[in-house]
Design an enzyme around this catalytic site. Structure first.
Site, PDB file in Angstrom:
ATOM      1  CE1 TYR A 224       1.595   2.762   8.569  1.00  0.00           C
ATOM      2  CE2 TYR A 224       0.344   4.451   9.724  1.00  0.00           C
ATOM      3  CZ  TYR A 224       0.489   3.587   8.646  1.00  0.00           C
ATOM      4  OH  TYR A 224      -0.458   3.549   7.653  1.00  0.00           O
TER       5      TYR A 224
ATOM      6  CG  HIS B 237      -5.909   1.817   6.666  1.00  0.00           C
ATOM      7  ND1 HIS B 237      -5.920   0.527   6.220  1.00  0.00           N
ATOM      8  CD2 HIS B 237      -7.080   2.002   7.328  1.00  0.00           C
ATOM      9  CE1 HIS B 237      -7.045  -0.065   6.600  1.00  0.00           C
ATOM     10  NE2 HIS B 237      -7.765   0.810   7.270  1.00  0.00           N
TER      11      HIS B 237
ATOM     12  NE  ARG C 189      -2.187   0.719   3.855  1.00  0.00           N
ATOM     13  CZ  ARG C 189      -1.527   1.425   4.779  1.00  0.00           C
ATOM     14  NH1 ARG C 189      -1.177   2.675   4.551  1.00  0.00           N
ATOM     15  NH2 ARG C 189      -1.200   0.867   5.921  1.00  0.00           N
TER      16      ARG C 189
END
Length: 373
Positions: free
Chosen positions: A279, A270, A266
């Site tokens: 992160y 998200h 990805r």
């Protein structure tokens, strides 16, 4: 055709131990398991696959832009995951029924979902948009993994009707930690249902890396349920097409369910409410950008003499028209009446909805009288 548990040395973070037909540079490589399943794929078919991936990327970018501009409440980006979506969708029969999560916009594109139907739910004016039975795709599921149970139920119905269709459940790596997905695999294996489970392992379940929830490759879980599996390069559209043809043939021929783990990435957040820079490393993202699914197909097509400026311009023009229609649908749609949110929730009259409608109407009337909520 079954990949069993990978040796401990090759844990879930190993993204190279996969079946593929196009390497990162776009060079064609051989795989004895996959090659027989794409013997009919010619340059026109490859161009179709590329076009659909390119349109998926453009409509995805438009969805993000519309959300940033305040037209959509949320959007779940799919950048980087186009190959698994387009490849697997093209491997299915038209009447196979697909059960997506909220990110599988590519399969909807292949099935002919209209531009407006990609955005009207996120715009907040419809509970659902396209007719599932017209395109053989269930309404996208927000609850993580729930669609896997729906898909198995549909597959069991196919068995009872004596049909030759296949159900396909799409979900991400994070969903494999949900009970629904594991329960679905128990039912599918127990009843030998004609279903293919497609796990798009994009390395991140929101901010949780796949290695935290899966110490071994996810494809290794399915054989424990009695389901054959394959781990495939999810950025290689040819490999995804071939692997899905194998899996669908397995399920369609009465041999029960099959499982694909498509190893992809990805590239974006998200959802548009997420900040992935908090992160994950920029270097990791760049590593995967170098494995872009569109670039490798373009390179391969150029090597075949099947990709030129005219073709690129035609694809771009198609994408312009599609995204313009998406934008018009959102911008030109008037705001719905507030009480319309209660319409079409149930097929038949329902006293609970009537009570809620009345309570909300009274709440709105308080504003009309100048009162406070």
């Amino acid at each position: 055709m079954t990949d069993t548990l990978t040796p401990a040395a090759d844990r879930s973070t190993d993204t190279e131990n996969v079946a593929r037909l196009l390497d990162h540079t776009g060079a064609r490589i051989r795989d004895e398991r996959l090659d027989p399943w794409i013997a009919d794929v010619d340059a026109p078919m490859l161009r179709q696959l590329y076009r659909d991936m390119a349109l998926t990327r453009r409509l995805d970018a438009e969805g993000v832009a519309l959300q940033r501009q305040g037209h959509l409440g949320l959007w779940a980006p799919a950048q980087g995951q186009e190959a698994v979506q387009i490849g697997t969708a093209w491997a299915c029969q038209d009447d196979d029924f697909l059960f997506p999560s909220y990110r599988e916009i590519g399969i909807e594109l292949v099935r002919g979902v209209e531009p407006a139907d990609f955005v009207m739910v996120w715009h907040g004016v419809q509970h659902s948009s396209f007719d599932p039975f017209a395109v053989h795709i269930a309404s996208p599921q927000i609850i993580i993994g729930a669609q896997s149970l729906h898909a198995v139920g549909y597959a069991m119905g196919i068995q009872r009707d004596g049909g030759d269709q296949v159900a396909v459940a799409y979900f991400g790596d994070g969903a494999t930690s949900q009970g629904d997905v594991n329960e679905a695999m128990v039912f599918a294996a127990s009843f030998g249902s004609p279903i293919v489970f497609v796990c798009s392992n994009n390395q991140w379940a929101i901010s949780e890396p796949v290695a935290l929830q899966a110490q071994y490759p996810i494809a290794g879980r399915a054989p424990g349920f009695g389901i054959p599996s394959m781990r495939v390069d999810g950025n290689d559209v040819l490999a995804c097409l071939a692997a899905m043809r194998w899996a669908a043939d397995h399920a369609r021929s009465g041999r029960g369910p099959a499982f694909l783990e498509a190893v992809t990435y990805r590239l974006g957040p998200h959802t548009t409410s997420d900040d992935p820079t908090r992160y994950r490393d920029a270097a990791e993202v760049e590593h995967w950008r170098a494995r872009d699914p569109l670039t490798r197909v373009e390179t391969y097509l150029r090597g075949l003499g099947a990709f030129d400026d005219a073709f690129a311009a035609a694809v771009s023009a198609d994408a312009d028209r599609f995204t313009a229609a998406m934008r018009r649908a959102v911008v030109d749609t008037p705001a719905p009446a507030p009480l319309g949110v209660f319409d079409h929730v149930y097929a038949e009259p329902h006293t609970g909805i009537d009570e809620q409608r009345a309570a909300y109407a009274a709440y709105l009337d308080g504003f009309a009288d100048g009162g406070a909520a």
